[in-house]
Design a protein around this motif. Structure first.
Motif, PDB file in Angstrom:
ATOM      1  N   GLN A  34       0.837  -1.197   0.000  1.00 46.69           N
ATOM      2  CA  GLN A  34       0.000   0.000   0.000  1.00 46.69           C
ATOM      3  C   GLN A  34       0.870   1.243   0.000  1.00 46.69           C
ATOM      4  OE1 GLN A  34      -3.624   0.179   2.512  1.00 46.69           O
ATOM      5  NE2 GLN A  34      -2.962  -1.773   3.341  1.00 46.69           N
ATOM      6  N   PHE A  36       0.621   5.184   1.198  1.00 45.15           N
ATOM      7  CA  PHE A  36      -0.139   6.086   2.051  1.00 45.15           C
ATOM      8  C   PHE A  36       0.410   7.500   1.893  1.00 45.15           C
ATOM      9  CE2 PHE A  36      -2.540   3.185   4.757  1.00 45.15           C
ATOM     10  CZ  PHE A  36      -1.842   2.001   4.650  1.00 45.15           C
ATOM     11  N   GLN A  38       0.729  11.012   4.298  1.00 50.75           N
ATOM     12  CA  GLN A  38       0.615  11.569   5.637  1.00 50.75           C
ATOM     13  C   GLN A  38       0.872  13.062   5.577  1.00 50.75           C
ATOM     14  OE1 GLN A  38       3.339  10.092   8.672  1.00 50.75           O
ATOM     15  NE2 GLN A  38       1.915  10.643  10.304  1.00 50.75           N
ATOM     16  N   GLY A  41       0.810  16.524  11.140  1.00 48.84           N
ATOM     17  CA  GLY A  41      -0.175  16.545  12.211  1.00 48.84           C
ATOM     18  C   GLY A  41      -1.414  15.729  11.939  1.00 48.84           C
ATOM     19  N   LYS A  42      -1.360  14.919  10.906  1.00 47.81           N
ATOM     20  CA  LYS A  42      -2.539  14.128  10.528  1.00 47.81           C
ATOM     21  C   LYS A  42      -2.197  12.650  10.491  1.00 47.81           C
ATOM     22  CE  LYS A  42      -5.311  17.640   9.525  1.00 47.81           C
ATOM     23  NZ  LYS A  42      -6.597  17.873  10.223  1.00 47.81           N
ATOM     24  N   GLY A  43      -3.234  11.842  10.345  1.00 43.82           N
ATOM     25  CA  GLY A  43      -3.038  10.407  10.193  1.00 43.82           C
ATOM     26  C   GLY A  43      -2.660  10.053   8.771  1.00 43.82           C
ATOM     27  N   LEU A  44      -2.719   8.768   8.486  1.00 45.23           N
ATOM     28  CA  LEU A  44      -2.356   8.279   7.166  1.00 45.23           C
ATOM     29  C   LEU A  44      -3.603   8.056   6.332  1.00 45.23           C
ATOM     30  CD1 LEU A  44       0.072   7.435   9.078  1.00 45.23           C
ATOM     31  CD2 LEU A  44       0.521   5.655   7.407  1.00 45.23           C
ATOM     32  N   SER A  46      -4.844   6.102   2.908  1.00 41.29           N
ATOM     33  CA  SER A  46      -4.453   5.111   1.911  1.00 41.29           C
ATOM     34  C   SER A  46      -4.707   5.659   0.516  1.00 41.29           C
ATOM     35  CB  SER A  46      -5.238   3.823   2.121  1.00 41.29           C
ATOM     36  OG  SER A  46      -4.863   2.855   1.165  1.00 41.29           O
ATOM     37  N   LEU A  49      -3.697   0.412  -3.204  1.00 42.51           N
ATOM     38  CA  LEU A  49      -3.394  -0.913  -2.667  1.00 42.51           C
ATOM     39  C   LEU A  49      -3.147  -1.834  -3.847  1.00 42.51           C
ATOM     40  CD1 LEU A  49      -3.448  -3.143  -0.417  1.00 42.51           C
ATOM     41  CD2 LEU A  49      -5.902  -3.259  -0.777  1.00 42.51           C
ATOM     42  N   LEU A  89       4.293   7.230   2.222  1.00 40.35           N
ATOM     43  CA  LEU A  89       4.813   6.022   2.853  1.00 40.35           C
ATOM     44  C   LEU A  89       4.357   4.792   2.076  1.00 40.35           C
ATOM     45  CD1 LEU A  89       3.658   7.396   6.181  1.00 40.35           C
ATOM     46  CD2 LEU A  89       5.962   6.533   6.049  1.00 40.35           C
ATOM     47  N   SER A  93       2.407  -5.800   3.380  1.00 42.83           N
ATOM     48  CA  SER A  93       1.717  -6.753   4.228  1.00 42.83           C
ATOM     49  C   SER A  93       2.217  -8.148   3.875  1.00 42.83           C
ATOM     50  CB  SER A  93       0.209  -6.658   3.997  1.00 42.83           C
ATOM     51  OG  SER A  93      -0.473  -7.582   4.828  1.00 42.83           O
ATOM     52  N   LYS A  98       1.396  -8.429   9.611  1.00 40.18           N
ATOM     53  CA  LYS A  98       1.925  -7.132  10.010  1.00 40.18           C
ATOM     54  C   LYS A  98       2.161  -6.263   8.784  1.00 40.18           C
ATOM     55  CE  LYS A  98       4.416  -9.431  13.711  1.00 40.18           C
ATOM     56  NZ  LYS A  98       5.744  -9.835  14.190  1.00 40.18           N
ATOM     57  N   LEU A  99       1.890  -4.980   8.959  1.00 39.08           N
ATOM     58  CA  LEU A  99       2.176  -4.004   7.913  1.00 39.08           C
ATOM     59  C   LEU A  99       3.535  -3.398   8.246  1.00 39.08           C
ATOM     60  CD1 LEU A  99       0.375  -3.147   5.532  1.00 39.08           C
ATOM     61  CD2 LEU A  99      -0.339  -1.190   6.877  1.00 39.08           C
ATOM     62  N   PHE A 101       6.344  -0.676   7.348  1.00 36.41           N
ATOM     63  CA  PHE A 101       6.427   0.614   6.681  1.00 36.41           C
ATOM     64  C   PHE A 101       7.847   0.987   6.315  1.00 36.41           C
ATOM     65  CE2 PHE A 101       2.289   2.712   6.906  1.00 36.41           C
ATOM     66  CZ  PHE A 101       1.605   1.896   7.787  1.00 36.41           C
ATOM     67  N   GLN A 103      10.324   4.459   5.621  1.00 34.20           N
ATOM     68  CA  GLN A 103      10.498   5.675   6.418  1.00 34.20           C
ATOM     69  C   GLN A 103       9.795   6.877   5.787  1.00 34.20           C
ATOM     70  OE1 GLN A 103      14.596   6.191   7.316  1.00 34.20           O
ATOM     71  NE2 GLN A 103      14.250   7.530   9.058  1.00 34.20           N
TER      72      GLN A 103
END
Lengths: 111, 115
Positions: A34, A36, A38, A41-44, A46, A49, A89, A93, A98-99, A101, A103
């Protein structure tokens, strides 16, 4: 042990340029990959995929490719815009659930 | 409507304190996760729950204890906070446990600073 590397760590381009972000991985036994985005100050969020059986996925100006044999994925952004400025990012998977990542590549698109 | 919401967004606390971060998803997903993003921006999985059951427990100090009262909630409790716990903690969810073809949805993160 799977390792995910993204190069470059940072990239600055003028508006309108097409660009490619790179993601490489050491173990080709992946389930999917995937990309992503970012924002500070925010989430990720998607973006795309790609299943392990696929070679690419497209969404609007974004195109992601996957080459398991060479352990590489690229995210192509066409006609970049200042709003594309963010950290990108890639994450793999595996069958462990586990995902993993990379850097990230921090992209700045200058008006 | 926020799909994955976590609270608080910012938390500053002293060493030795106990704190909790709450997470809720309204997507009807079975699986929830906690990830930690350190100062170098690396994101690493900590825990994963599927239908209230722990399925992934990465090598995390036992001061960290997740709790899932139902499949829409996954809270993270941290005891005896240490300076090294300072990080951004992300909650996430997916329809089914990885590996799968489902997209993972992330919350906006909780910035924890231990002083």
């Amino acid at each position: 042990k799977q390792e995910v590397t993204q190069i470059p760590a940072a990239l600055s381009v003028p508006e309108g340029e097409n660009l490619v972000l790179n993601c490489s991985f050491t173990d080709s036994a992946i389930y999917n990959l995937q990309w992503f985005r970012q924002d500070p100050g925010k989430g990720l969020t998607s973006l795309l995929l790609i299943q392990s059986s696929q070679r690419e996925q497209t969404s609007g100006r974004l195109n992601a490719s996957l080459d398991k044999s060479s352990g590489r994925s690229t995210l192509y952004i066409a006609a970049s815009q200042p709003g594309d400025s963010a950290t990108y990012l890639c994450a793999l998977s595996s069958n462990t659930g586990k995902l993993i990542f990379g850097q990230g590549t921090t992209l700045q698109v200058k008006p | 409507d926020t799909a994955v919401s976590q609270t608080p967004k910012y938390l500053v606390t002293q060493m030795g304190n106990d704190k909790s971060i709450k997470c809720e998803q309204n997507l009807g997903h079975d699986t929830m996760y906690w990830y930690k993003q350190d100062s170098k921006k690396f994101l690493k999985i900590m825990f994963s729950y599927n239908n209230k059951e722990l399925i992934i427990n990465e090598t995390v100090p036992n001061r960290f204890s997740p709790k899932s009262p139902d499949k829409a909630h996954l809270n993270l409790h941290i005891n005896s906070l240490e300076l090294g716990d300072s990080a951004v903690y992300f909650c996430a969810s997916s329809l089914h446990p990885a590996p799968n073809g489902n997209t993972i949805y992330f919350g906006e993160g909780s910035w924890l600073t231990v002083v």
